[in-house]
Design a protein around this motif. Structure first.
Motif, PDB file in Angstrom:
ATOM      1  N   GLY A 234       0.819  -1.208   0.000  1.00 38.46           N
ATOM      2  CA  GLY A 234       0.000   0.000   0.000  1.00 38.46           C
ATOM      3  C   GLY A 234       0.847   1.249   0.000  1.00 38.46           C
ATOM      4  O   GLY A 234       2.057   1.204   0.231  1.00 38.46           O
ATOM      5  N   PRO A 235       0.231   2.402  -0.248  1.00 37.47           N
ATOM      6  CA  PRO A 235       0.992   3.648  -0.311  1.00 37.47           C
ATOM      7  C   PRO A 235       1.242   4.243   1.071  1.00 37.47           C
ATOM      8  O   PRO A 235       0.469   4.055   2.013  1.00 37.47           O
ATOM      9  CB  PRO A 235       0.081   4.568  -1.134  1.00 37.47           C
ATOM     10  CG  PRO A 235      -1.301   4.073  -0.814  1.00 37.47           C
ATOM     11  CD  PRO A 235      -1.189   2.584  -0.623  1.00 37.47           C
ATOM     12  N   ALA A 236       2.325   4.993   1.166  1.00 37.33           N
ATOM     13  CA  ALA A 236       2.627   5.816   2.330  1.00 37.33           C
ATOM     14  C   ALA A 236       2.948   7.210   1.823  1.00 37.33           C
ATOM     15  O   ALA A 236       3.290   7.396   0.651  1.00 37.33           O
ATOM     16  CB  ALA A 236       3.805   5.250   3.115  1.00 37.33           C
ATOM     17  N   ALA A 237       2.831   8.190   2.699  1.00 31.87           N
ATOM     18  CA  ALA A 237       3.133   9.561   2.292  1.00 31.87           C
ATOM     19  C   ALA A 237       3.713  10.326   3.465  1.00 31.87           C
ATOM     20  O   ALA A 237       3.405  10.047   4.628  1.00 31.87           O
ATOM     21  CB  ALA A 237       1.884  10.262   1.759  1.00 31.87           C
ATOM     22  N   ILE A 238       4.552  11.303   3.143  1.00 25.23           N
ATOM     23  CA  ILE A 238       5.180  12.173   4.135  1.00 25.23           C
ATOM     24  C   ILE A 238       4.927  13.607   3.709  1.00 25.23           C
ATOM     25  O   ILE A 238       5.151  13.973   2.552  1.00 25.23           O
ATOM     26  CB  ILE A 238       6.698  11.921   4.226  1.00 25.23           C
ATOM     27  CG1 ILE A 238       6.989  10.456   4.534  1.00 25.23           C
ATOM     28  CG2 ILE A 238       7.337  12.828   5.279  1.00 25.23           C
ATOM     29  CD1 ILE A 238       8.467  10.084   4.415  1.00 25.23           C
ATOM     30  N   GLY A 239       4.465  14.433   4.652  1.00 21.57           N
ATOM     31  CA  GLY A 239       4.210  15.818   4.303  1.00 21.57           C
ATOM     32  C   GLY A 239       3.892  16.668   5.508  1.00 21.57           C
ATOM     33  O   GLY A 239       4.040  16.238   6.653  1.00 21.57           O
ATOM     34  N   ALA A 240       3.428  17.894   5.253  1.00 21.48           N
ATOM     35  CA  ALA A 240       3.223  18.884   6.304  1.00 21.48           C
ATOM     36  C   ALA A 240       1.949  18.617   7.093  1.00 21.48           C
ATOM     37  O   ALA A 240       0.932  18.170   6.554  1.00 21.48           O
ATOM     38  CB  ALA A 240       3.172  20.284   5.697  1.00 21.48           C
TER      39      ALA A 240
ATOM     40  N   SER B 298      -0.277  16.968  -2.429  1.00 19.45           N
ATOM     41  CA  SER B 298       0.856  17.496  -1.682  1.00 19.45           C
ATOM     42  C   SER B 298       1.650  16.324  -1.111  1.00 19.45           C
ATOM     43  O   SER B 298       1.224  15.173  -1.175  1.00 19.45           O
ATOM     44  CB  SER B 298       0.371  18.420  -0.547  1.00 19.45           C
ATOM     45  OG  SER B 298       1.456  19.008   0.135  1.00 19.45           O
ATOM     46  N   GLY B 299       2.825  16.628  -0.579  1.00 18.46           N
ATOM     47  CA  GLY B 299       3.612  15.606   0.096  1.00 18.46           C
ATOM     48  C   GLY B 299       4.423  14.726  -0.841  1.00 18.46           C
ATOM     49  O   GLY B 299       4.445  14.908  -2.058  1.00 18.46           O
ATOM     50  N   THR B 300       5.102  13.765  -0.232  1.00 21.98           N
ATOM     51  CA  THR B 300       5.896  12.771  -0.957  1.00 21.98           C
ATOM     52  C   THR B 300       5.177  11.431  -0.891  1.00 21.98           C
ATOM     53  O   THR B 300       4.935  10.910   0.204  1.00 21.98           O
ATOM     54  CB  THR B 300       7.298  12.631  -0.332  1.00 21.98           C
ATOM     55  OG1 THR B 300       7.989  13.878  -0.445  1.00 21.98           O
ATOM     56  CG2 THR B 300       8.094  11.528  -1.008  1.00 21.98           C
ATOM     57  N   LEU B 301       4.829  10.885  -2.034  1.00 27.37           N
ATOM     58  CA  LEU B 301       4.134   9.602  -2.112  1.00 27.37           C
ATOM     59  C   LEU B 301       5.149   8.478  -2.268  1.00 27.37           C
ATOM     60  O   LEU B 301       6.041   8.552  -3.118  1.00 27.37           O
ATOM     61  CB  LEU B 301       3.158   9.588  -3.287  1.00 27.37           C
ATOM     62  CG  LEU B 301       2.376   8.279  -3.493  1.00 27.37           C
ATOM     63  CD1 LEU B 301       1.417   8.040  -2.335  1.00 27.37           C
ATOM     64  CD2 LEU B 301       1.617   8.318  -4.811  1.00 27.37           C
ATOM     65  N   VAL B 302       4.983   7.428  -1.474  1.00 30.11           N
ATOM     66  CA  VAL B 302       5.880   6.275  -1.525  1.00 30.11           C
ATOM     67  C   VAL B 302       5.066   5.040  -1.874  1.00 30.11           C
ATOM     68  O   VAL B 302       4.131   4.679  -1.156  1.00 30.11           O
ATOM     69  CB  VAL B 302       6.601   6.066  -0.178  1.00 30.11           C
ATOM     70  CG1 VAL B 302       7.632   4.947  -0.298  1.00 30.11           C
ATOM     71  CG2 VAL B 302       7.250   7.356   0.296  1.00 30.11           C
ATOM     72  N   ARG B 303       5.416   4.397  -2.982  1.00 28.72           N
ATOM     73  CA  ARG B 303       4.726   3.175  -3.419  1.00 28.72           C
ATOM     74  C   ARG B 303       5.737   2.198  -3.978  1.00 28.72           C
ATOM     75  O   ARG B 303       6.715   2.613  -4.604  1.00 28.72           O
ATOM     76  CB  ARG B 303       3.681   3.480  -4.516  1.00 28.72           C
ATOM     77  CG  ARG B 303       2.518   4.346  -4.075  1.00 28.72           C
ATOM     78  CD  ARG B 303       1.509   4.496  -5.198  1.00 28.72           C
ATOM     79  NE  ARG B 303       2.150   4.900  -6.450  1.00 28.72           N
ATOM     80  CZ  ARG B 303       1.481   5.291  -7.531  1.00 28.72           C
ATOM     81  NH1 ARG B 303       0.177   5.348  -7.503  1.00 28.72           N
ATOM     82  NH2 ARG B 303       2.126   5.632  -8.624  1.00 28.72           N
ATOM     83  N   PRO B 304       5.500   0.902  -3.815  1.00 30.88           N
ATOM     84  CA  PRO B 304       6.441  -0.078  -4.356  1.00 30.88           C
ATOM     85  C   PRO B 304       6.321  -0.270  -5.846  1.00 30.88           C
ATOM     86  O   PRO B 304       7.208  -0.850  -6.483  1.00 30.88           O
ATOM     87  CB  PRO B 304       6.071  -1.353  -3.602  1.00 30.88           C
ATOM     88  CG  PRO B 304       4.618  -1.193  -3.265  1.00 30.88           C
ATOM     89  CD  PRO B 304       4.427   0.284  -3.010  1.00 30.88           C
ATOM     90  N   ASP B 305       5.217   0.235  -6.466  1.00 28.13           N
ATOM     91  CA  ASP B 305       4.963  -0.066  -7.874  1.00 28.13           C
ATOM     92  C   ASP B 305       5.109   1.132  -8.788  1.00 28.13           C
ATOM     93  O   ASP B 305       4.565   1.156  -9.889  1.00 28.13           O
ATOM     94  CB  ASP B 305       3.535  -0.635  -8.020  1.00 28.13           C
ATOM     95  CG  ASP B 305       2.472   0.323  -7.492  1.00 28.13           C
ATOM     96  OD1 ASP B 305       2.836   1.291  -6.809  1.00 28.13           O
ATOM     97  OD2 ASP B 305       1.282   0.065  -7.755  1.00 28.13           O
ATOM     98  N   LEU B 306       5.821   2.168  -8.360  1.00 24.55           N
ATOM     99  CA  LEU B 306       6.014   3.327  -9.231  1.00 24.55           C
ATOM    100  C   LEU B 306       6.828   2.932 -10.455  1.00 24.55           C
ATOM    101  O   LEU B 306       7.813   2.188 -10.353  1.00 24.55           O
ATOM    102  CB  LEU B 306       6.756   4.444  -8.485  1.00 24.55           C
ATOM    103  CG  LEU B 306       5.960   5.196  -7.416  1.00 24.55           C
ATOM    104  CD1 LEU B 306       6.883   6.126  -6.661  1.00 24.55           C
ATOM    105  CD2 LEU B 306       4.832   5.995  -8.060  1.00 24.55           C
ATOM    106  N   THR B 307       6.431   3.413 -11.595  1.00 25.63           N
ATOM    107  CA  THR B 307       7.204   3.151 -12.823  1.00 25.63           C
ATOM    108  C   THR B 307       8.231   4.263 -12.992  1.00 25.63           C
ATOM    109  O   THR B 307       7.970   5.433 -12.683  1.00 25.63           O
ATOM    110  CB  THR B 307       6.293   3.115 -14.050  1.00 25.63           C
ATOM    111  OG1 THR B 307       5.569   4.355 -14.144  1.00 25.63           O
ATOM    112  CG2 THR B 307       5.292   1.963 -13.922  1.00 25.63           C
TER     113      THR B 307
END
Length: 248
Positions: free
Chosen positions: A219-225, A237-246
């Motif tokens: 699943g996705p995770a995100a870091i932001g304000a 907004s924020g930084t999206l973290v996913r294992p399936d980014l192309t």
């Protein structure tokens, strides 16, 4: 009388200070939620974070806690209390172990509350650090500080959460933060985030927590304000973290 007075002013062990912090944070957030969601049930249980007694971190305390001391007083406190107090800039400050979180004791309870539609505030201040006896399961408080971001990622994983949101004081993860080459990281895989070389005392644990959640759950995770939570969840907004980014 003097002995009783000293007992009353002696510092609490860190596990009890963690419980105190968690309860205060829980109370403040629960009141805010009660005001925002009148008529709803809200739960803010004190939770316990299990760590391994044999974690190597106990042999290498590195986490600064508490106030700074002048050299002479630091030496006295180290001898009296058995503390590790290395230099911190011009002064001296106590360090304690930061072992890895293994599990949250109350995970099943939190899961049941969520299943019944009750918002839950938990693991604030990382919860109460404890070890668990292998034969009886008895819990014992320990003098340690567990990383809050890794604890949140572990709890989210065990609860089978759909999304992990880590809120901080910057709008994105930045490569080269504080340098002329600073640039925001908008999307990243776990490996890309780990390769960013983020400082252990600030963005490093947040990056690792987001990477672990995305890697282990898919699943996705995100870091932001903090003040942009709604925008982060909706991908604005924020930084999206996913294992399936192309990658291009």
């Amino acid at each position: 009388m003097r002995r009783a007075a000293r007992a009353r002013t002696a510092p609490y062990p860190l596990d009890l200070l963690g419980a105190q912090t968690e309860a205060m944070i829980g109370s403040l957030l629960a009141r805010t939620l009660y005001n925002a969601l009148p008529g709803h049930r809200i739960a803010a249980p004190v939770t316990h974070t299990v760590v391994r007694a044999e974690d190597p971190a106990f042999e290498r305390p590195t986490k600064f806690v508490g106030q700074v001391y002048p050299h002479k007083l630091a030496g006295f406190l180290a001898r009296r209390n058995g503390w590790h107090i290395p230099r911190d800039g011009a002064d001296w400050r106590r360090v304690v172990p930061s072992p890895a979180p293994e599990r949250i004791v109350e995970t099943d309870t939190v899961h049941e509350l969520l299943g019944g539609g009750t918002p839950v505030v938990c693991a604030g201040g990382v919860g109460v650090p404890v070890t668990s006896a292998p034969d009886t399961g008895a819990l014992t408080g320990v003098e340690a500080v567990v990383d809050r971001d890794l604890t949140a990622a572990l709890l989210a994983e065990d609860l089978k959460a759909d999304f992990l949101l880590i809120l901080t004081d910057v709008p994105n993860v930045y490569e080269g933060y504080g340098t002329p080459y600073q640039r925001p990281v908008l999307d990243a895989t776990p490996d890309q985030l780990r390769g960013g070389g983020f400082p252990a005392g600030s963005m490093g644990p947040k990056a690792e927590a987001a990477a672990r959640f995305a890697e282990r759950t898919g699943g996705p995770a995100a870091i932001g304000a903090l003040d942009a939570a709604y925008e982060i969840v909706h991908g604005r907004s924020g930084t999206l973290v996913r294992p399936d980014l192309t990658t291009a």
